[in-house]
Design a protein around this motif. Structure first.
Motif, PDB file in Angstrom:
ATOM      1  N   HIS A   1       0.841  -1.197   0.000  1.00  0.00           N
ATOM      2  CA  HIS A   1       0.000   0.000   0.000  1.00  0.00           C
ATOM      3  C   HIS A   1       0.874   1.244   0.000  1.00  0.00           C
ATOM      4  O   HIS A   1       1.448   1.595   1.022  1.00  0.00           O
ATOM      5  CB  HIS A   1      -0.923   0.015   1.214  1.00  0.00           C
ATOM      6  N   THR A   2       0.944   1.909  -1.158  1.00  0.00           N
ATOM      7  CA  THR A   2       1.647   3.179  -1.221  1.00  0.00           C
ATOM      8  C   THR A   2       0.966   4.173  -0.279  1.00  0.00           C
ATOM      9  O   THR A   2       1.620   4.970   0.377  1.00  0.00           O
ATOM     10  CB  THR A   2       1.639   3.727  -2.658  1.00  0.00           C
ATOM     11  N   HIS A   3      -0.355   4.101  -0.200  1.00  0.00           N
ATOM     12  CA  HIS A   3      -1.138   4.975   0.683  1.00  0.00           C
ATOM     13  C   HIS A   3      -1.935   4.105   1.649  1.00  0.00           C
ATOM     14  O   HIS A   3      -3.145   3.931   1.504  1.00  0.00           O
ATOM     15  CB  HIS A   3      -2.054   5.882  -0.134  1.00  0.00           C
ATOM     16  N   ALA A   4      -1.264   3.567   2.650  1.00  0.00           N
ATOM     17  CA  ALA A   4      -1.886   2.628   3.591  1.00  0.00           C
ATOM     18  C   ALA A   4      -2.972   3.267   4.446  1.00  0.00           C
ATOM     19  O   ALA A   4      -3.823   2.565   4.985  1.00  0.00           O
ATOM     20  CB  ALA A   4      -0.811   2.015   4.504  1.00  0.00           C
TER      21      ALA A   4
ATOM     22  N   VAL B   1       0.392 -15.431  -0.690  1.00  0.00           N
ATOM     23  CA  VAL B   1       0.360 -13.976  -0.754  1.00  0.00           C
ATOM     24  C   VAL B   1       1.217 -13.400   0.355  1.00  0.00           C
ATOM     25  O   VAL B   1       1.169 -13.860   1.497  1.00  0.00           O
ATOM     26  CB  VAL B   1      -1.085 -13.437  -0.606  1.00  0.00           C
ATOM     27  N   LEU B   2       1.984 -12.383   0.014  1.00  0.00           N
ATOM     28  CA  LEU B   2       2.730 -11.616   1.001  1.00  0.00           C
ATOM     29  C   LEU B   2       2.080 -10.242   1.064  1.00  0.00           C
ATOM     30  O   LEU B   2       1.929  -9.572   0.037  1.00  0.00           O
ATOM     31  CB  LEU B   2       4.196 -11.488   0.592  1.00  0.00           C
ATOM     32  N   HIS B   3       1.636  -9.835   2.258  1.00  0.00           N
ATOM     33  CA  HIS B   3       1.001  -8.524   2.438  1.00  0.00           C
ATOM     34  C   HIS B   3       1.973  -7.646   3.213  1.00  0.00           C
ATOM     35  O   HIS B   3       2.153  -7.795   4.411  1.00  0.00           O
ATOM     36  CB  HIS B   3      -0.324  -8.663   3.175  1.00  0.00           C
ATOM     37  N   ASP B   4       2.601  -6.721   2.510  1.00  0.00           N
ATOM     38  CA  ASP B   4       3.571  -5.805   3.105  1.00  0.00           C
ATOM     39  C   ASP B   4       2.849  -4.823   4.022  1.00  0.00           C
ATOM     40  O   ASP B   4       1.825  -4.271   3.665  1.00  0.00           O
ATOM     41  CB  ASP B   4       4.308  -5.050   1.982  1.00  0.00           C
ATOM     42  N   ASP B   5       3.407  -4.610   5.217  1.00  0.00           N
ATOM     43  CA  ASP B   5       2.780  -3.673   6.148  1.00  0.00           C
ATOM     44  C   ASP B   5       3.505  -2.332   6.216  1.00  0.00           C
ATOM     45  O   ASP B   5       3.304  -1.557   7.149  1.00  0.00           O
ATOM     46  CB  ASP B   5       2.644  -4.296   7.534  1.00  0.00           C
ATOM     47  N   GLY B   6       4.340  -2.048   5.210  1.00  0.00           N
ATOM     48  CA  GLY B   6       5.012  -0.753   5.153  1.00  0.00           C
ATOM     49  C   GLY B   6       4.014   0.389   5.057  1.00  0.00           C
ATOM     50  O   GLY B   6       2.970   0.257   4.427  1.00  0.00           O
TER      51      GLY B   6
ATOM     52  N   MET C   1       8.315   4.083  -1.308  1.00  0.00           N
ATOM     53  CA  MET C   1       7.878   2.693  -1.435  1.00  0.00           C
ATOM     54  C   MET C   1       8.849   1.854  -2.268  1.00  0.00           C
ATOM     55  O   MET C   1       9.040   0.671  -2.008  1.00  0.00           O
ATOM     56  CB  MET C   1       6.473   2.693  -2.053  1.00  0.00           C
ATOM     57  N   GLU C   2       9.476   2.463  -3.243  1.00  0.00           N
ATOM     58  CA  GLU C   2      10.242   1.688  -4.223  1.00  0.00           C
ATOM     59  C   GLU C   2      11.379   0.846  -3.619  1.00  0.00           C
ATOM     60  O   GLU C   2      11.443  -0.365  -3.900  1.00  0.00           O
ATOM     61  CB  GLU C   2      10.784   2.595  -5.325  1.00  0.00           C
ATOM     62  N   PRO C   3      12.288   1.388  -2.810  1.00  0.00           N
ATOM     63  CA  PRO C   3      13.381   0.542  -2.291  1.00  0.00           C
ATOM     64  C   PRO C   3      12.905  -0.664  -1.472  1.00  0.00           C
ATOM     65  O   PRO C   3      13.384  -1.784  -1.709  1.00  0.00           O
ATOM     66  CB  PRO C   3      14.223   1.511  -1.453  1.00  0.00           C
ATOM     67  N   PRO C   4      11.954  -0.497  -0.531  1.00  0.00           N
ATOM     68  CA  PRO C   4      11.510  -1.684   0.206  1.00  0.00           C
ATOM     69  C   PRO C   4      10.817  -2.728  -0.674  1.00  0.00           C
ATOM     70  O   PRO C   4      10.997  -3.935  -0.471  1.00  0.00           O
ATOM     71  CB  PRO C   4      10.535  -1.126   1.242  1.00  0.00           C
ATOM     72  N   ILE C   5      10.052  -2.271  -1.663  1.00  0.00           N
ATOM     73  CA  ILE C   5       9.365  -3.232  -2.537  1.00  0.00           C
ATOM     74  C   ILE C   5      10.378  -3.966  -3.408  1.00  0.00           C
ATOM     75  O   ILE C   5      10.272  -5.179  -3.620  1.00  0.00           O
ATOM     76  CB  ILE C   5       8.272  -2.533  -3.374  1.00  0.00           C
ATOM     77  N   ARG C   6      11.379  -3.261  -3.906  1.00  0.00           N
ATOM     78  CA  ARG C   6      12.449  -3.923  -4.677  1.00  0.00           C
ATOM     79  C   ARG C   6      13.140  -4.984  -3.820  1.00  0.00           C
ATOM     80  O   ARG C   6      13.458  -6.070  -4.304  1.00  0.00           O
ATOM     81  CB  ARG C   6      13.466  -2.912  -5.188  1.00  0.00           C
ATOM     82  N   LYS C   7      13.366  -4.681  -2.542  1.00  0.00           N
ATOM     83  CA  LYS C   7      14.005  -5.638  -1.626  1.00  0.00           C
ATOM     84  C   LYS C   7      13.121  -6.876  -1.442  1.00  0.00           C
ATOM     85  O   LYS C   7      13.611  -8.008  -1.482  1.00  0.00           O
ATOM     86  CB  LYS C   7      14.282  -4.966  -0.281  1.00  0.00           C
ATOM     87  N   ILE C   8      11.828  -6.653  -1.227  1.00  0.00           N
ATOM     88  CA  ILE C   8      10.898  -7.779  -1.072  1.00  0.00           C
ATOM     89  C   ILE C   8      10.932  -8.657  -2.317  1.00  0.00           C
ATOM     90  O   ILE C   8      10.990  -9.891  -2.217  1.00  0.00           O
ATOM     91  CB  ILE C   8       9.469  -7.275  -0.794  1.00  0.00           C
ATOM     92  N   LEU C   9      10.901  -8.038  -3.490  1.00  0.00           N
ATOM     93  CA  LEU C   9      10.917  -8.810  -4.738  1.00  0.00           C
ATOM     94  C   LEU C   9      12.222  -9.580  -4.896  1.00  0.00           C
ATOM     95  O   LEU C   9      12.224 -10.716  -5.386  1.00  0.00           O
ATOM     96  CB  LEU C   9      10.670  -7.894  -5.930  1.00  0.00           C
TER      97      LEU C   9
END
Length: 117
Positions: free
Chosen positions: A31-34, A70-75, A93-101
């Protein structure tokens, strides 16, 4: 009676859901806008009242009904120093999502749900 799932699969050419649950995540929900809420959301009760809660429900449906990992990121990328800050959320959002991927190469689909304003 028409099998809606089979009809959808036929029309789209999509593969049927796996018979056994997948161990590795195939889908990432983030969620970019959680902190987005709906007109009837009481966000004072927490993120589960808004779009983040919708992401949790989507995760539950995909896992329980379709057997998809499913992985649900809580960032919370729309917060800076404890205060809401939408501007820059996509860049944060981009660096943490790249890390998850990178950590989960099994992920094939990323979903960033938003509510309509």
């Amino acid at each position: 009676m028409i099998d809606k799932q089979q009809d959808f699969l036929t029309l789209t050419g999509a593969a049927p859901p796996p018979k056994k649950p997948t161990k590795e995540p195939k889908i990432l929900i983030f969620h970019t806008h959680a902190h987005e809420g709906f007109a009837d959301s009481d966000m004072s009760k927490g993120l589960s009242e808004g779009i983040w809660g919708a992401g949790e429900e989507l995760k539950r449906i995909l896992e329980e009904e379709y057997g998809i990992g499913v992985l649900h990121d809580d960032g919370q990328y729309d917060v800076v120093n404890g205060k809401g800050q939408i501007t820059g959320a996509y860049e944060r959002m981009e660096p943490p999502i790249r890390k998850i991927l990178a950590e989960h190469p099994s992920i094939e689909v990323c979903i960033d749900p938003h509510r309509d304003g």
